[in-house]
Design a protein around this motif. Structure first.
Motif, PDB file in Angstrom:
ATOM      1  N   VAL A  98       0.727  -1.287   0.176  1.00 49.62           N
ATOM      2  CA  VAL A  98      -0.118   0.212  -0.012  1.00 49.62           C
ATOM      3  C   VAL A  98       0.822   1.180   0.168  1.00 49.62           C
ATOM      4  O   VAL A  98       0.648   2.269  -0.827  1.00 49.62           O
ATOM      5  N   ALA A  99       2.004   1.394   0.837  1.00 49.48           N
ATOM      6  CA  ALA A  99       3.018   2.173   1.023  1.00 49.48           C
ATOM      7  C   ALA A  99       3.416   2.541  -0.520  1.00 49.48           C
ATOM      8  O   ALA A  99       3.372   3.696  -0.985  1.00 49.48           O
ATOM      9  N   ALA A 100       3.979   1.865  -1.210  1.00 54.27           N
ATOM     10  CA  ALA A 100       4.823   1.750  -2.421  1.00 54.27           C
ATOM     11  C   ALA A 100       3.533   2.170  -3.478  1.00 54.27           C
ATOM     12  O   ALA A 100       3.886   3.036  -4.272  1.00 54.27           O
ATOM     13  N   CYS A 102       0.913   4.110  -3.002  1.00 52.16           N
ATOM     14  CA  CYS A 102       0.726   5.437  -2.864  1.00 52.16           C
ATOM     15  C   CYS A 102       1.640   6.319  -3.273  1.00 52.16           C
ATOM     16  O   CYS A 102       1.527   7.583  -4.039  1.00 52.16           O
ATOM     17  N   LEU A 103       2.930   5.900  -3.049  1.00 53.41           N
ATOM     18  CA  LEU A 103       4.198   6.909  -3.672  1.00 53.41           C
ATOM     19  C   LEU A 103       4.123   6.765  -5.141  1.00 53.41           C
ATOM     20  O   LEU A 103       4.414   7.674  -5.786  1.00 53.41           O
ATOM     21  N   PHE A 104       3.572   5.705  -5.722  1.00 51.84           N
ATOM     22  CA  PHE A 104       3.687   5.443  -7.341  1.00 51.84           C
ATOM     23  C   PHE A 104       2.669   6.159  -7.911  1.00 51.84           C
ATOM     24  O   PHE A 104       2.959   7.045  -8.855  1.00 51.84           O
ATOM     25  N   ILE A 105       1.645   6.224  -7.074  1.00 51.82           N
ATOM     26  CA  ILE A 105       0.501   7.206  -7.891  1.00 51.82           C
ATOM     27  C   ILE A 105       0.863   8.882  -7.662  1.00 51.82           C
ATOM     28  O   ILE A 105       0.669   9.325  -8.738  1.00 51.82           O
ATOM     29  N   ALA A 106       1.712   9.185  -6.727  1.00 54.46           N
ATOM     30  CA  ALA A 106       1.851  10.554  -6.695  1.00 54.46           C
ATOM     31  C   ALA A 106       3.069  10.935  -7.459  1.00 54.46           C
ATOM     32  O   ALA A 106       3.191  11.907  -7.923  1.00 54.46           O
ATOM     33  N   ARG A 107       3.819   9.948  -7.913  1.00 52.14           N
ATOM     34  CA  ARG A 107       5.033  10.040  -8.870  1.00 52.14           C
ATOM     35  C   ARG A 107       4.674  10.003 -10.159  1.00 52.14           C
ATOM     36  O   ARG A 107       4.858  10.604 -11.191  1.00 52.14           O
ATOM     37  N   PHE A 108       3.662   9.060 -10.514  1.00 54.20           N
ATOM     38  CA  PHE A 108       3.090   8.758 -11.921  1.00 54.20           C
ATOM     39  C   PHE A 108       1.603   8.804 -12.047  1.00 54.20           C
ATOM     40  O   PHE A 108       0.866   7.681 -12.081  1.00 54.20           O
ATOM     41  N   PRO A 109       1.087   9.962 -11.792  1.00 60.20           N
ATOM     42  CA  PRO A 109      -0.484  10.030 -11.879  1.00 60.20           C
ATOM     43  C   PRO A 109      -1.045   9.832 -13.177  1.00 60.20           C
ATOM     44  O   PRO A 109      -1.757  10.843 -13.829  1.00 60.20           O
ATOM     45  N   MET A 110      -0.815   8.727 -13.960  1.00 57.22           N
ATOM     46  CA  MET A 110      -1.463   8.638 -15.384  1.00 57.22           C
ATOM     47  C   MET A 110      -2.434   7.359 -15.050  1.00 57.22           C
ATOM     48  O   MET A 110      -2.670   6.622 -14.265  1.00 57.22           O
ATOM     49  N   PHE A 111      -3.482   7.550 -15.995  1.00 60.24           N
ATOM     50  CA  PHE A 111      -4.519   6.732 -15.869  1.00 60.24           C
ATOM     51  C   PHE A 111      -4.441   5.223 -15.788  1.00 60.24           C
ATOM     52  O   PHE A 111      -4.587   4.261 -14.679  1.00 60.24           O
ATOM     53  N   ARG A 112      -3.705   4.569 -16.749  1.00 61.50           N
ATOM     54  CA  ARG A 112      -3.113   3.083 -16.624  1.00 61.50           C
ATOM     55  C   ARG A 112      -2.319   2.629 -15.455  1.00 61.50           C
ATOM     56  O   ARG A 112      -2.645   1.617 -14.640  1.00 61.50           O
ATOM     57  N   ALA A 113      -1.642   3.533 -15.012  1.00 58.77           N
ATOM     58  CA  ALA A 113      -0.760   3.353 -13.960  1.00 58.77           C
ATOM     59  C   ALA A 113      -1.612   3.298 -12.680  1.00 58.77           C
ATOM     60  O   ALA A 113      -1.290   2.437 -11.898  1.00 58.77           O
ATOM     61  N   VAL A 114      -2.240   4.542 -12.457  1.00 59.12           N
ATOM     62  CA  VAL A 114      -3.167   4.494 -11.158  1.00 59.12           C
ATOM     63  C   VAL A 114      -4.144   3.244 -11.076  1.00 59.12           C
ATOM     64  O   VAL A 114      -4.297   2.934 -10.156  1.00 59.12           O
ATOM     65  N   LEU A 115      -4.600   2.981 -12.329  1.00 56.53           N
ATOM     66  CA  LEU A 115      -5.729   2.024 -12.349  1.00 56.53           C
ATOM     67  C   LEU A 115      -4.933   0.613 -11.762  1.00 56.53           C
ATOM     68  O   LEU A 115      -5.459  -0.216 -11.079  1.00 56.53           O
ATOM     69  N   ALA A 116      -3.699   0.365 -12.299  1.00 54.15           N
ATOM     70  CA  ALA A 116      -3.060  -0.862 -12.064  1.00 54.15           C
ATOM     71  C   ALA A 116      -2.887  -0.861 -10.521  1.00 54.15           C
ATOM     72  O   ALA A 116      -2.906  -1.981  -9.574  1.00 54.15           O
ATOM     73  N   ILE A 117      -2.350   0.389 -10.063  1.00 55.71           N
ATOM     74  CA  ILE A 117      -1.893   0.459  -8.491  1.00 55.71           C
ATOM     75  C   ILE A 117      -3.334   0.323  -7.852  1.00 55.71           C
ATOM     76  O   ILE A 117      -3.135  -0.361  -6.572  1.00 55.71           O
ATOM     77  N   GLN A 118      -4.257   0.915  -8.061  1.00 54.47           N
ATOM     78  CA  GLN A 118      -5.548   0.673  -7.284  1.00 54.47           C
ATOM     79  C   GLN A 118      -6.215  -0.456  -7.183  1.00 54.47           C
ATOM     80  O   GLN A 118      -6.282  -1.087  -6.007  1.00 54.47           O
ATOM     81  N   ILE A 119      -6.012  -1.252  -8.200  1.00 55.72           N
ATOM     82  CA  ILE A 119      -6.215  -2.887  -8.331  1.00 55.72           C
ATOM     83  C   ILE A 119      -5.269  -3.802  -7.109  1.00 55.72           C
ATOM     84  O   ILE A 119      -5.732  -4.347  -6.631  1.00 55.72           O
ATOM     85  N   ALA A 120      -4.020  -3.143  -7.646  1.00 51.66           N
ATOM     86  CA  ALA A 120      -2.975  -3.929  -6.465  1.00 51.66           C
ATOM     87  C   ALA A 120      -3.154  -3.492  -4.933  1.00 51.66           C
ATOM     88  O   ALA A 120      -3.211  -4.459  -4.108  1.00 51.66           O
ATOM     89  N   ILE A 121      -3.590  -2.295  -4.825  1.00 49.86           N
ATOM     90  CA  ILE A 121      -3.973  -2.011  -3.459  1.00 49.86           C
ATOM     91  C   ILE A 121      -5.161  -2.887  -3.098  1.00 49.86           C
ATOM     92  O   ILE A 121      -5.242  -3.011  -1.608  1.00 49.86           O
TER      93      ILE A 121
END
Length: 437
Positions: A98-100, A102-121
């Protein structure tokens, strides 16, 4: 006539004395995980809209992705936690993911990246609740579990309260970006708190709701899943959970929409007050529930109080759009949700004792919560659109009233030994026939 000898599980429960260090670890996890389970939660939409100018459609997709992933993963997560001994490692890994994220979303706030990270979270968060419950049960045993769950939930709500206050202050005075660091801080703290729990003090057979040993001295096999789902008490409980959240979940979002329509500008602060006030009430309600169970009050009457609060809350919402009144009415949700958070885990422990399927039941309960919430949101939104907000509250109150009657008439008291008819004809000899029980 001699008294029956206690089963090995009961005897172990009586003598189990976990260290204060391990119990402090559970305390710390309960408090810190409050801000970790959902990642950024609704604050993510604020960041994406206000800082990144995302369209509302894309925001809705990434916000839903985490919830859908978590719902799909609930039962598999329960099976995983029941099957492995590395529960501490799983919990720490989930927190760090979850920590990683959140940091990834803050650094790369692009749709596909955020979508993948949200699924992982969402996938990571699915294992947090069953891991915490399993570690608690494995440390203290079935007899002390109600008091332990009450304490866990009180600390969880206290953590939510503190996190909400900190998030509001950081978002208002420092910037939304600092909310990412707040979640990371809680996540790192959670991973560190895991180290306080001494692994040799966790009984992993008890942690999954199983018996200590069978006559041969070997760990008992978990009840086959098909037989577990066929248990009437399990099915009734899960239906009751669906109905509870069907009647409850959409009430606050609908109240927020009503405030936005009738009192523009006061809606955000009123909703924030609703969340903080409800969490504050939940802290004391969770403590009161534990105290009541220690005094011998059954699970069923306590849960009936939560069911009875829901229709009253809905009817009161239908009568007013005053922001102060909405905050006051929302305190009732603190009562209902505070009771549910404790009793649902305790009942799951009751109805799975001896089956080895405690965390499967935890996952199924979380899935039932998601199903009920989805039904509530869809039904409440449709009725509000077609017939107005007052009617939507009345309809949800009707569902809540039906839920109350269903639970009253169909759910047995689980505080004592369940009726043998539910578990099968051999349930009376549970200590020697664990595979059947």
């Amino acid at each position: 006539m001699t008294a029956p000898c206690p089963s090995p599980s009961q005897a172990a429960d009586e003598t189990r004395m976990p260290s204060s260090r391990s119990l402090r670890g559970i305390d710390a996890l309960s408090f810190l995980m409050a801000d970790v389970r959902d990642g950024l939660g609704p604050f993510l939409s604020v960041f994406l809209k206000g800082n990144q100018n995302w369209p509302s459609g894309q925001i809705g997709i990434v916000m839903a992705a985490s919830g859908v992933a978590a719902a799909i993963a609930q039962v598999p997560a329960g099976l995983l936690v029941d099957s492995v001994r590395a529960k501490r490692l799983i919990l720490a890994t989930a927190a760090l993911c979850v920590a990683a994220g959140c940091l990834f979303i803050a650094r790369f706030p692009m749709f596909r990246a955020v979508l993948a990270i949200q699924i992982a979270i969402g996938l990571a968060s699915a294992v947090i609740a069953p891991c915490l419950a399993a570690l608690s049960l494995g440390l203290v045993g079935h007899r002390r579990m109600p008091s332990r769950v009450s304490r866990n939930e009180s600390l969880n709500h206290a953590g939510n309260f503190v996190a909400a206050v900190l998030a509001g202050g950081l978002g208002q005075f420092v910037g939304v970006m600092w909310l990412f660091y707040l979640v990371c801080l809680f996540s790192l703290g959670s991973a560190a708190a895991v180290l306080l729990i001494r692994p040799h003090e966790v009984d992993h057979e008890t942690a999954r709701g199983g018996e200590q040993h069978v006559d041969a001295g070997q760990p008992a096999r978990p009840l086959p899943l098909r037989e577990f789902w066929q248990r009437k008490t399990v099915r009734v409980f899960l239906v009751a959970v669906v109905l509870f959240h069907f009647g409850n979940a959409a009430m606050l979002p609908l109240a927020g929409q009503l405030l936005a329509k009738t009192h523009p500008g006061a809606d955000v602060i009123a909703l924030s007050a609703c969340v903080i006030a409800a969490q504050f009430v939940m802290v004391f309600v969770a403590m009161a529930v534990g105290h009541g169970m220690r005094r011998g009050i059954g699970r069923k009457p306590i849960f009936l109080v939560a069911f009875a609060v829901l229709p009253v809350r809905g009817l009161l919402f239908s009568l007013t759009a005053n922001p102060y009144a909405v905050v006051g009415i929302q305190l009732l949700d603190g009562i209902a949700a505070g009771i549910f958070g404790v009793i649902a885990i305790v009942i799951a422990s009751d109805i799975t004792q001896g089956t080895g399927r405690f965390n499967v039941a935890q996952g199924a309960t979380s899935l039932a919560v998601g199903i009920g919430a989805a039904l509530s949101q869809v039904t409440g939104g449709f009725v509000a659109e077609r017939f107005g907000f007052a009617m939507s509250f009345i309809v949800l109150s009707g569902v809540a009233g039906f839920a109350l009657l269903f639970f009253l008439l169909c759910m047995p008291e689980t505080g004592g030994k369940l009726a043998t008819a539910d578990a099968g004809p051999d349930a009376t000899s549970a200590a020697s026939t664990r595979a059947i029980e």
